[in-house]
Design a protein around this motif. Structure first.
Motif, short mmCIF file in Angstrom:
data_model
loop_
_atom_site.label_atom_id
_atom_site.label_comp_id
_atom_site.label_asym_id
_atom_site.label_seq_id
_atom_site.Cartn_x
_atom_site.Cartn_y
_atom_site.Cartn_z
N MET A 1 0.83 -1.21 0.00
CA MET A 1 0.00 0.00 0.00
C MET A 1 0.86 1.26 0.00
O MET A 1 0.52 2.26 -0.61
CB MET A 1 -0.92 0.01 1.22
CG MET A 1 -2.01 -1.04 1.17
SD MET A 1 -3.14 -0.80 -0.24
CE MET A 1 -3.94 0.71 0.24
N GLU A 2 2.00 1.22 0.70
CA GLU A 2 2.88 2.38 0.76
C GLU A 2 3.44 2.70 -0.62
O GLU A 2 3.57 3.87 -1.00
CB GLU A 2 4.03 2.09 1.74
CG GLU A 2 4.91 3.30 2.03
CD GLU A 2 4.15 4.42 2.72
OE1 GLU A 2 4.53 5.59 2.49
OE2 GLU A 2 3.18 4.15 3.46
N THR A 3 3.74 1.66 -1.41
CA THR A 3 4.26 1.87 -2.77
C THR A 3 3.22 2.56 -3.64
O THR A 3 3.53 3.48 -4.40
CB THR A 3 4.67 0.53 -3.41
OG1 THR A 3 5.64 -0.09 -2.60
CG2 THR A 3 5.22 0.74 -4.81
N ILE A 4 1.97 2.11 -3.53
CA ILE A 4 0.89 2.71 -4.33
C ILE A 4 0.70 4.17 -3.95
O ILE A 4 0.52 5.03 -4.82
CB ILE A 4 -0.42 1.92 -4.13
CG1 ILE A 4 -0.27 0.50 -4.69
CG2 ILE A 4 -1.58 2.63 -4.83
CD1 ILE A 4 -1.43 -0.41 -4.36
N LYS A 5 0.78 4.45 -2.66
CA LYS A 5 0.61 5.83 -2.20
C LYS A 5 1.71 6.73 -2.76
O LYS A 5 1.46 7.85 -3.22
CB LYS A 5 0.61 5.87 -0.67
CG LYS A 5 0.28 7.24 -0.09
CD LYS A 5 0.21 7.18 1.42
CE LYS A 5 -0.12 8.56 2.00
NZ LYS A 5 -0.17 8.54 3.48
N LYS A 6 2.95 6.24 -2.75
CA LYS A 6 4.06 7.02 -3.30
C LYS A 6 3.89 7.21 -4.81
O LYS A 6 4.17 8.29 -5.34
CB LYS A 6 5.38 6.31 -3.01
CG LYS A 6 5.83 6.39 -1.56
CD LYS A 6 7.16 5.66 -1.37
CE LYS A 6 7.62 5.72 0.09
NZ LYS A 6 8.88 4.95 0.29
N GLU A 24 5.80 -0.79 -11.02
CA GLU A 24 6.27 -2.01 -11.68
C GLU A 24 7.02 -2.93 -10.72
O GLU A 24 7.20 -4.12 -11.00
CB GLU A 24 7.14 -1.64 -12.88
CG GLU A 24 6.31 -1.15 -14.06
CD GLU A 24 7.12 -0.84 -15.29
OE1 GLU A 24 8.34 -0.53 -15.11
OE2 GLU A 24 6.58 -0.88 -16.40
N LYS A 25 7.45 -2.38 -9.59
CA LYS A 25 8.13 -3.20 -8.58
C LYS A 25 7.13 -3.89 -7.64
O LYS A 25 7.51 -4.78 -6.89
CB LYS A 25 9.07 -2.32 -7.75
CG LYS A 25 10.23 -1.74 -8.53
CD LYS A 25 11.03 -0.78 -7.65
CE LYS A 25 12.15 -0.13 -8.44
NZ LYS A 25 12.88 0.87 -7.62
N GLU A 26 5.87 -3.42 -7.67
CA GLU A 26 4.89 -3.95 -6.71
C GLU A 26 4.44 -5.36 -7.12
O GLU A 26 3.88 -5.55 -8.20
CB GLU A 26 3.67 -3.02 -6.64
CG GLU A 26 2.74 -3.37 -5.50
CD GLU A 26 1.30 -2.95 -5.79
OE1 GLU A 26 0.55 -2.81 -4.83
OE2 GLU A 26 0.93 -2.81 -6.97
N GLU A 27 4.65 -6.31 -6.29
CA GLU A 27 4.22 -7.70 -6.52
C GLU A 27 3.72 -8.27 -5.20
O GLU A 27 4.40 -8.14 -4.17
CB GLU A 27 5.37 -8.55 -7.05
CG GLU A 27 5.78 -8.24 -8.48
CD GLU A 27 4.74 -8.62 -9.52
OE1 GLU A 27 3.80 -9.36 -9.16
OE2 GLU A 27 4.84 -8.16 -10.66
N PRO A 28 2.58 -8.95 -5.15
CA PRO A 28 1.62 -9.05 -6.25
C PRO A 28 0.86 -7.74 -6.42
O PRO A 28 0.81 -6.93 -5.50
CB PRO A 28 0.70 -10.18 -5.78
CG PRO A 28 0.71 -10.06 -4.30
CD PRO A 28 2.10 -9.62 -3.92
N VAL A 34 -3.37 -1.86 -9.85
CA VAL A 34 -3.66 -1.98 -11.28
C VAL A 34 -4.34 -0.71 -11.78
O VAL A 34 -4.04 -0.21 -12.88
CB VAL A 34 -4.54 -3.21 -11.57
CG1 VAL A 34 -4.96 -3.24 -13.04
CG2 VAL A 34 -3.79 -4.49 -11.22
N LEU A 35 -5.27 -0.17 -10.98
CA LEU A 35 -5.99 1.04 -11.38
C LEU A 35 -5.01 2.21 -11.59
O LEU A 35 -5.10 2.93 -12.60
CB LEU A 35 -7.02 1.40 -10.31
CG LEU A 35 -7.95 2.58 -10.63
CD1 LEU A 35 -8.78 2.30 -11.87
CD2 LEU A 35 -8.86 2.86 -9.43
N TRP A 36 -4.07 2.37 -10.67
CA TRP A 36 -3.09 3.45 -10.83
C TRP A 36 -2.13 3.16 -11.97
O TRP A 36 -1.69 4.09 -12.67
CB TRP A 36 -2.35 3.67 -9.52
CG TRP A 36 -3.16 4.51 -8.59
CD1 TRP A 36 -3.86 4.11 -7.50
CD2 TRP A 36 -3.39 5.91 -8.73
NE1 TRP A 36 -4.53 5.17 -6.93
CE2 TRP A 36 -4.25 6.30 -7.67
CE3 TRP A 36 -2.97 6.88 -9.62
CZ2 TRP A 36 -4.69 7.61 -7.49
CZ3 TRP A 36 -3.41 8.19 -9.44
CH2 TRP A 36 -4.25 8.55 -8.39
#
Length: 465
Positions: A1-6, A24-28, A34-36
């Motif tokens: 979640m922190e990655t998406i926020k950044k 692109e580093k976020e897995e899974p 996906v939306l962002w």
């Protein structure tokens, strides 16, 4: 979640590459991730990839992104149909109004926006509403309303826009305001605003020059300013800005380069045309037309841009290139008719001009009469909007005189009436004499020729005009 926020924070600061690298580093990948990712890829012109990702989920946010991808890819009807199936939330209404405005349905787009309560909006949504309304009023040539909303948008930059690109937002607003003044043929005022916008671009580069595809904003502004200087017959400055735009080309994202290749040729053609360099203008407009045709097929440029190029190129060609000229007009006319709400004065006048030319080049009297009648119809609509439009009034007379060659009795009384109106207008004496010469070369009744000779004898001498 922190990655998406950044990633979201980088996206909102227009740092799309940084946002993409983070996601692109976020897995899974989560649904929100996906939306962002879709939004970021769309911002990077990767419309096909964004569209395929949007099909992986059926939630409303994904359907809206799907519609935006379709619209960005030039699939306007599909985007519109999809939006019409959705619950009319504020984001859906804003997107739908944008789609309608691009397809020339300006009145309908405004009605969609009028259904939104402005007091419920803040941030980007509020700014989007203000600018959409301003642009739509500008398209309708309701300039007082347009400038009211542009000024309101300028006043709300600080609360709505991240600090790192406030100068860019101010530049974009002043750019649109300048475009509106140029549409009104107030080139001096437009030039002032283009120069203001260029100053804001300079401030943007000092504040944050890492915004994704910043060069595209700058090139578009430089080309608009160059065109305006060309319209104002300041050709040296026009070409200096044109050269500056070319100098920024290598900084563009690769996917946007074909669009700007066509755009640079188009503006070059307009500047050369205004400078009386018809051969050079035709060369550039042909280059622009060929590139735009390829881009339109791929959904990378607007059909409206292609139509404008076709119109100007067709207008430059002589009678020895009749077939090409008529083909270009056949490209432009239906597209102009679709978007006539967007800038009625320009599009109606252009449609009338092309109808006049098609009448002059017609292969039969019946075909000529039909197209001259179309021209008269467009001039009538222009005069309904502005009864004081002298050019439309005179052009309608020319169309009537041309039509008289094929059906003299049908237009005699209207031509007489219009000539009587112009009898004592000394500024128009040379024009009136040219009309009389054209009538004398035609075949008319004895009564009409008797009236025409008396009329000519009553005119002041041309040198007295």
């Amino acid at each position: 979640m922190e990655t998406i926020k950044k990633a979201q924070q980088e996206y909102e600061q227009l740092h799309f590459e940084k946002a993409l690298q983070l996601l692109e580093k976020e897995e899974p990948r989560t649904e929100n991730g996906v939306l962002w990712l879709i939004r970021i890829k769309r911002a990077l012109y990767e419309f096909d990839q964004a569209y395929e990702l949007s099909r992986t989920h059926d939630e409303p946010d994904f359907v809206l992104e799907r519609a935006k991808c379709l619209f960005a890819s030039g699939k306007v009807k599909e985007a519109s149909s999809l939006l019409e199936t959705m619950e009319p939330t504020i984001p859906v209404r804003l997107c739908y109004a944008g789609v309608l405005s691009e397809t020339g349905k300006v009145g309908k787009a405004l009605s969609v926006l009028d259904a939104i309560d402005e007091d419920r909006l803040e941030g980007f949504q509020f700014m989007d509403l203000l600018l959409l309304k301003a642009d739509l009023y500008s398209f309708q040539e309701k300039t007082r309303d347009a400038f009211e909303y542009y000024e309101k948008a300028l006043d709300h930059i600080d609360p709505c826009i991240p600090e790192n690109w406030r100068s860019l937002r101010a530049m974009l607003i002043h750019h649109n305001m300048a475009d509106t003044y140029e549409q009104l043929e107030q080139e001096d005022r437009a030039i002032e605003l283009y120069e203001t916008a260029l100053g804001e671009m300079y401030e943007q580069k000092k504040t944050d020059d890492t915004i994704t595809d910043l060069a595209s904003y700058e090139i578009e502004l430089l080309l608009s300013a160059a065109n305006c200087y060309g319209n104002n017959e300041q050709f040296g400055q026009a070409r200096r800005y044109l050269d500056q735009a070319k100098g920024q080309f290598d900084q563009l994202l690769p996917l946007s380069r074909p669009y700007f290749t066509a755009r640079i040729h188009y503006i070059s053609g307009l500047i050369d045309m205004n400078d009386g360099k018809d051969e050079e203008a035709a060369f550039h407009l042909r280059k622009a037309f060929d590139e735009q045709r390829r881009l339109v097929r791929k959904g990378r440029d607007k059909r409206e841009h292609l139509a404008r190029t076709a119109y100007y190129l067709g207008s430059l060609l002589g009678d020895e290139e009749k077939e090409e000229k008529l083909r270009l007009f056949e490209t432009a006319c239906p597209l102009f008719e679709q978007v006539v709400e967007k800038e009625p004065s320009f599009y109606m006048a252009a449609l009338a001009d092309m109808a006049n030319e098609k009448g002059r080049l017609a292969s039969s009297g019946q075909e000529a009469l039909q197209t001259y009648s179309e021209a008269m119809g467009w001039y009538e609509k222009i005069l309904e909007m502005d009864p004081e439009d002298a050019l439309a009034y005179e052009s309608r007379l020319v169309a009537r005189v041309n039509a008289m060659k094929y059906d003299p009795s049908a237009f005699e009384e209207k031509v007489k009436s219009q000539l009587e109106f112009l009898r004592h207008d000394k500024e128009n004496v040379p024009f009136v004499y040219s009309i009389c010469d054209a009538l004398l070369a035609q075949d008319h009744s004895k009564n009409f020729f008797r009236w025409l000779r008396k009329y000519i004898d009553s005119l002041p001498a041309e040198f007295e005009a």
